[in-house]
Design a protein around this motif. Structure first.
Motif, mmCIF file in Angstrom:
data_model
loop_
_atom_site.group_PDB
_atom_site.id
_atom_site.type_symbol
_atom_site.label_atom_id
_atom_site.label_comp_id
_atom_site.label_asym_id
_atom_site.label_seq_id
_atom_site.Cartn_x
_atom_site.Cartn_y
_atom_site.Cartn_z
ATOM 1 N N VAL A 61 0.874 -1.175 0.000
ATOM 2 C CA VAL A 61 0.000 0.000 0.000
ATOM 3 C C VAL A 61 0.913 1.228 0.000
ATOM 4 O O VAL A 61 1.841 1.318 0.801
ATOM 5 N N LYS A 63 2.537 4.769 0.705
ATOM 6 C CA LYS A 63 2.659 5.451 2.002
ATOM 7 C C LYS A 63 1.461 6.329 2.328
ATOM 8 O O LYS A 63 0.950 6.310 3.437
ATOM 9 N N ARG A 66 -1.629 4.335 3.697
ATOM 10 C CA ARG A 66 -1.526 3.408 4.822
ATOM 11 C C ARG A 66 -2.365 3.930 5.988
ATOM 12 O O ARG A 66 -2.487 5.130 6.182
ATOM 13 N N GLY A 71 -5.157 -1.947 3.172
ATOM 14 C CA GLY A 71 -4.460 -3.228 3.336
ATOM 15 C C GLY A 71 -5.387 -4.316 3.818
ATOM 16 O O GLY A 71 -5.367 -5.450 3.322
#
Length: 133
Positions: A61, A63, A66, A71
């Protein structure tokens, strides 16, 4: 897709490994896109002559996405796709993600090991449980 995997798995995690393992040709690829950009990815593989289990991996995923649940959604979609098989699902999880995967029913299946400088752990989800997800 390959650029996103390389950006995260090789460059960001400083793990020089051979990403091109020739499993992509027979795998199922889950991609998340926002606008023109790929922001998340997972690769699903099925049992073969070499393995009696299904698997998913190369879960990444970007940055900036996230912590958004992306995810978790990738794992759920991977499990839904692979859960149609009559076999266990085995993954090589980064060790720090053991608790994350345990929330999906995965359990340790061996001792931690080093994978190109990154601690990993083999984890297994029994077929009986995978079908309920």
């Amino acid at each position: 897709m390959l650029a996103l995997r390389q950006e995260i798995l090789v460059v960001e995690q400083q793990s020089p490994y051979s990403d091109l393992d020739f499993a992509d040709q027979t795998a199922s690829h889950l991609l998340a896109k926002i606008g023109a950009d790929f922001v998340a990815y997972a690769r699903c593989t099925w049992p073969s002559e070499e393995t009696a289990f299904a698997s998913f991996g190369r879960v990444v995923v970007s940055k900036q996405y996230r912590g958004t649940g992306l995810g978790k959604e990738l794992v759920q979609r991977s499990l839904a796709r692979l859960g149609e098989e009559s076999c266990d699902i085995v993954i090589g999880a980064q060790l720090y993600l053991e608790n994350f995967y345990s929330h999906f029913g995965f359990v340790r299946d061996g001792e931690p090991y080093d994978d190109v400088g990154v601690p990993h752990l083999r984890m297994r989800l029994r077929h009986e449980y995978a079908r309920r997800i």
